[in-house]
Design a protein around this motif. Sequence first.
Motif, PDB file in Angstrom:
ATOM      1  N   HIS A   1       0.164   4.017   1.284  1.00  0.00           N
ATOM      2  CA  HIS A   1       0.038   4.811   2.506  1.00  0.00           C
ATOM      3  C   HIS A   1       1.237   4.502   3.409  1.00  0.00           C
ATOM      4  O   HIS A   1       2.196   5.251   3.443  1.00  0.00           O
ATOM      5  N   ARG A   2       1.205   3.346   4.080  1.00  0.00           N
ATOM      6  CA  ARG A   2       2.335   3.016   4.951  1.00  0.00           C
ATOM      7  C   ARG A   2       2.735   1.559   4.830  1.00  0.00           C
ATOM      8  O   ARG A   2       3.242   0.974   5.786  1.00  0.00           O
TER       9      ARG A   2
ATOM     10  N   CYS B   1       0.835  -1.209   0.000  1.00  0.00           N
ATOM     11  CA  CYS B   1       0.000   0.000   0.000  1.00  0.00           C
ATOM     12  C   CYS B   1       0.868   1.255   0.000  1.00  0.00           C
ATOM     13  O   CYS B   1       1.906   1.316   0.676  1.00  0.00           O
TER      14      CYS B   1
ATOM     15  N   HIS C   1      -5.549   0.571   7.058  1.00  0.00           N
ATOM     16  CA  HIS C   1      -6.373   1.750   7.312  1.00  0.00           C
ATOM     17  C   HIS C   1      -7.464   1.938   6.273  1.00  0.00           C
ATOM     18  O   HIS C   1      -8.114   2.974   6.228  1.00  0.00           O
TER      19      HIS C   1
ATOM     20  N   CYS D   1      -6.725  -2.120   1.445  1.00  0.00           N
ATOM     21  CA  CYS D   1      -5.651  -2.367   2.394  1.00  0.00           C
ATOM     22  C   CYS D   1      -6.247  -2.596   3.779  1.00  0.00           C
ATOM     23  O   CYS D   1      -7.060  -1.799   4.258  1.00  0.00           O
TER      24      CYS D   1
HETATM   25 FE1  FES Z   1      -2.592   0.811   3.659  1.00  0.00          FE
HETATM   26 FE2  FES Z   1      -2.535   2.474   5.691  1.00  0.00          FE
HETATM   27  S1  FES Z   1      -0.973   1.139   5.042  1.00  0.00           S
HETATM   28  S2  FES Z   1      -4.173   2.055   4.371  1.00  0.00           S
END
Ligand code: FES
Length: 370
Positions: free
Chosen positions: A98-99, A96, A119, A116
């Motif tokens: 994001h993180r 992902c 989050h 994902c």
């Molecule tokens: Fe995928 Fe936060 S790591 S939504």
Amino acid sequence: MSTPIDAKPTITDLLARDLLAPQSLQQARALPAQFYTDPRMVALERRAVFARSWQLAGHLTRIPEPGDHLVTESPGLPVIVLRDEHGQVRAFHNVCRHRGGPLATQDGCGARRLRCRYHGWTYGLDGVLRSAPEMREALDFDPAQVRLPALQVRTWQGLIFVAEGDAPDFDAFLAGIAERLGNRRFDDYRFHRRVSYEIACNWKVYADNYLEGYHVPHIHPGLNRVLDYRSYVTQVHDWYSFQYSPLESAEGLYGSGEALYWFLYPNTMLNSLPGRLQTNRIVPLGVDRCRVDFDYYYPHEEGAQGQARRASDEAFSDEVQDEDRLICEQVQAGLASGSYEPGRLNPLRENAVHHFQELLRAAWRRDSAA
Ligand code: FES
């Protein structure tokens, strides 16, 4: 002396450059022990070998419908392979944006989105971010600009291959194999099941062992009765090697015909016997550990006879695998002992080991020159 923080480590930081020089088959020695035991090899091979290779990801019949997906890896990189709304097979980093969470953790079917689990960021089957919960206050955040990195995807005989980047030309990679298959058609086969083995050896120990029939009379008494060792042939090509043998005493299990074994550089095997394909893929789990995935495919065959044939095939394969696992783990202990100096290869029986090790040396030379 300290290494500058932005310097890229190369294999020549670990080993003398002359260990990477090409060797003729008649004069070749096996790779030095450090190639199998130094923990720094894992990251170097990830970059020099696996990120520049074709990786077998599965079979088309496992993802027949939109949203069907397979979770796999290009060693070191989590990967998801899917069929999109238009029927196209795609592959993305399963990481992902994001993180770093996973978009999927297991194979599945009919997904309309990739969500994902960390989050809840949600991507379309084209890898573009569609929604991200509670991100209204993030300035200049445009989900449409966030994409999962894609991998190259190619298919051959129903098998799906993916590549991260600068891999060999795909047609050259497999050139000549289809012609040698005769009337065996892997795209007509169906996936039966996967059996995975974890083995306490470097991934190359397992590959080296696969690449020679030299050990068969000594390590595999059962297999030696099925194969005709005197007629066992090993050929090398640009990106693969090929071992074949007539089958002897195998009427009950496989019928008559040939055993055909292809090793596709760097870590994939196609083992074809009459009426079955078994693929193997070696995945490093560290410098002294690997996992080997065995996927079994058969032509469609209903009834008790087909079931019995598949069970016998798996049991026989399992016996051979146990014998290979034991010797590979013993070899790893020998390599790690500090005693080992590279021995001479047998030009008659270990030409495919030489071929594999030459491809590795070339990959490392290229990486250290980049
Ligand atoms: Fe995928 Fe936060 S790591 S939504």
